[in-house]
Design a protein around this motif. Structure first.
Motif, mmCIF file in Angstrom:
data_model
loop_
_atom_site.group_PDB
_atom_site.id
_atom_site.type_symbol
_atom_site.label_atom_id
_atom_site.label_comp_id
_atom_site.label_asym_id
_atom_site.label_seq_id
_atom_site.Cartn_x
_atom_site.Cartn_y
_atom_site.Cartn_z
ATOM 1 N N GLY A 84 0.821 -1.215 0.000
ATOM 2 C CA GLY A 84 0.000 0.000 0.000
ATOM 3 C C GLY A 84 0.847 1.253 0.000
ATOM 4 N N GLU A 85 0.285 2.334 -0.527
ATOM 5 C CA GLU A 85 1.039 3.593 -0.613
ATOM 6 C C GLU A 85 1.488 4.086 0.758
ATOM 7 N N GLU A 86 0.650 3.874 1.771
ATOM 8 C CA GLU A 86 0.997 4.425 3.091
ATOM 9 C C GLU A 86 1.765 3.440 3.960
ATOM 10 N N ILE A 103 -5.951 6.814 -1.100
ATOM 11 C CA ILE A 103 -6.487 8.032 -1.736
ATOM 12 C C ILE A 103 -5.497 8.408 -2.835
ATOM 13 N N ASP A 104 -5.889 8.246 -4.084
ATOM 14 C CA ASP A 104 -5.052 8.705 -5.188
ATOM 15 C C ASP A 104 -5.587 10.076 -5.589
ATOM 16 N N GLY A 105 -4.720 11.085 -5.487
ATOM 17 C CA GLY A 105 -5.182 12.462 -5.677
ATOM 18 C C GLY A 105 -5.341 13.121 -4.320
ATOM 19 N N THR A 106 -4.377 12.858 -3.438
ATOM 20 C CA THR A 106 -4.474 13.363 -2.057
ATOM 21 C C THR A 106 -4.548 14.887 -2.004
ATOM 22 N N VAL A 107 -3.819 15.563 -2.884
ATOM 23 C CA VAL A 107 -3.842 17.042 -2.850
ATOM 24 C C VAL A 107 -5.243 17.538 -3.220
ATOM 25 N N THR A 188 -1.777 14.284 -18.216
ATOM 26 C CA THR A 188 -0.445 14.028 -17.665
ATOM 27 C C THR A 188 -0.436 14.432 -16.198
ATOM 28 N N GLY A 189 0.670 14.223 -15.536
ATOM 29 C CA GLY A 189 0.768 14.594 -14.119
ATOM 30 C C GLY A 189 2.218 14.843 -13.767
ATOM 31 N N PHE A 190 2.425 15.335 -12.568
ATOM 32 C CA PHE A 190 3.768 15.720 -12.132
ATOM 33 C C PHE A 190 4.060 15.118 -10.768
ATOM 34 N N GLY A 191 5.326 14.769 -10.555
ATOM 35 C CA GLY A 191 5.741 14.219 -9.263
ATOM 36 C C GLY A 191 5.824 15.318 -8.212
ATOM 37 N N TRP A 243 1.094 1.377 -6.956
ATOM 38 C CA TRP A 243 -0.261 1.609 -6.444
ATOM 39 C C TRP A 243 -1.013 2.673 -7.245
ATOM 40 N N ASP A 244 -0.277 3.598 -7.901
ATOM 41 C CA ASP A 244 -0.961 4.622 -8.703
ATOM 42 C C ASP A 244 -1.608 4.005 -9.941
ATOM 43 N N LEU A 245 -0.976 2.969 -10.478
ATOM 44 C CA LEU A 245 -1.355 2.532 -11.823
ATOM 45 C C LEU A 245 -1.914 1.118 -11.920
HETATM 46 C C1 IPD Z 1 -0.381 11.257 -7.196
HETATM 47 C C2 IPD Z 1 -1.480 11.526 -8.188
HETATM 48 C C3 IPD Z 1 -1.037 12.530 -9.229
HETATM 49 C C4 IPD Z 1 0.215 12.108 -9.938
HETATM 50 C C5 IPD Z 1 1.321 11.823 -8.935
HETATM 51 C C6 IPD Z 1 0.840 10.777 -7.926
HETATM 52 P P1 IPD Z 1 -1.157 10.575 -4.713
HETATM 53 O O1 IPD Z 1 -0.772 10.256 -6.273
HETATM 54 O O2 IPD Z 1 -1.858 10.330 -8.821
HETATM 55 O O3 IPD Z 1 -2.005 12.737 -10.236
HETATM 56 O O4 IPD Z 1 0.614 13.115 -10.828
HETATM 57 O O5 IPD Z 1 2.410 11.326 -9.672
HETATM 58 O O6 IPD Z 1 1.873 10.553 -6.984
HETATM 59 O O7 IPD Z 1 0.109 11.063 -4.079
HETATM 60 O O8 IPD Z 1 -2.194 11.598 -4.736
HETATM 61 O O9 IPD Z 1 -1.625 9.255 -4.206
#
Ligand code: IPD
Length: 300
Positions: A84-86, A103-107, A188-191, A243-245
């Protein structure tokens, strides 16, 4: 896993378990966690911790959602592994591992932007090694829309209402037929690491003039679902974790799309180096665009 030269690896399930059963569990677990993060959201949400950088936040609900998923998985499938991510990291003995993003998309969740998800997948292989695993069932639950997107290997990709009794019948997903980069709506997305972001911005300088437009939705799992729905044509991002994908990867494939990484042929598993998802004609073009050396002029 089994493989034929030039073909993707085909995951094989342990005896006594079916894809349908695993898909049903993914849907149930993701939906329960989605209801939990929506309905139990505290009035004053705060940041519980940070990870790779100051912007990489964890809320108390990420932690509690992962605890819930952990409990549900261990009750139903005590011999399976969990990643898991956490921080969940259970080895298991069955050959199956649950890969979960609570939670994917925590922000987005923190700011109440309604684009976050719970991602639950079950995979075969070594979920901790790049290219060493493949999803066999997965679900991405969208608490804001009260929907769950799901797939099992060979069962198609579907969107179902969170409460099946009240909602419409499940709808089958299919990727867009777009095959030209210039007409591609690209997610797309950013780290979170500033240096990674700086490189991603350089790549974007090359990508943006060549596509219809880009979208930054803020949840990789929902980006992949959008590819599967055809509500964007393609998605590409570097730096993703399993876990994101994991669930979205299968949802895209079962919707007729392909998901690629940097490798060639059967070795092209998505992951940190690159994840590209699109219809079969478009995906290699998007991958080439993201892999070209930085600073190639428009028109190349
Ligand atoms: C993030 C989100 C975001 C992506 C980041 C991920 P998180 O996951 O999926 O869209 O651009 O690369 O890390 O941290 O919200 O679970």
């Amino acid at each position: 896993m089994t493989s034929t030269p030039g073909q993707p690896e085909l995951p094989r399930l342990p005896d006594g378990v079916t894809v349908e059963e695993l898909e049903g569990l993914c849907v149930r677990f993701a939906t329960e966690a989605a209801r939990f993060i929506r309905d139990e959201r505290p009035d004053r949400m705060g940041v519980a911790a940070t990870k790779s950088s100051e912007t990489d936040v964890v809320t108390v609900m990420d932690q509690r959602s992962e605890e819930l998923l952990h409990r549900l998985i261990q009750q139903a499938r005590p011999d399976d592994g969990i990643l898991g991510e956490e921080g969940a990291d259970v080895s298991g003995t069955s050959g199956l591992t649950w890969v979960v993003d609570p939670i994917d998309g925590t922000v987005n969740y923190l700011y109440e932007v309604p684009a976050y998800a719970v991602s639950v997948a079950v995979v075969v292989g070594d979920a901790r090694s790049q290219g060493g695993w493949a999803p066999v069932a997965g679900a991405v639950a969208d608490p804001s829309l009260r929907l769950v997107h799901h797939a099992g290997r060979g069962t198609g990709a579907w969107t179902s209402p969170e409460e099946p009794a009240d909602g419409p019948a499940p709808a089958r997903l299919a990727v867009s037929a777009e095959d030209r980069l210039a007409r591609t709506l690209l997610a797309t997305g950013f780290g979170y690491d500033p240096q990674v972001r700086a490189r991603q911005a350089e790549v974007l300088l090359r990508v943006l003039p060549r596509v219809r437009d880009i979208r930054r939705i803020g949840s990789a799992a929902l980006d992949l679902v959008r590819v599967a729905q055809g509500s964007v044509d393609a998605y590409a991002e570097t730096g993703l974790n399993a876990w994101d994908l994991a669930a979205g990867w299968l949802v895209v494939e079962e919707a007729g799309g392909v998901v690629l990484g940097v490798g060639e042929g059967a070795r092209s598993a998505p992951g940190k180096a690159l994840t590209v998802a699109a219809g079969p004609a478009l995906a290699p073009q998007v991958r080439a665009l993201f892999m070209a050396p930085v600073a190639a002029p428009v028109g190349d």
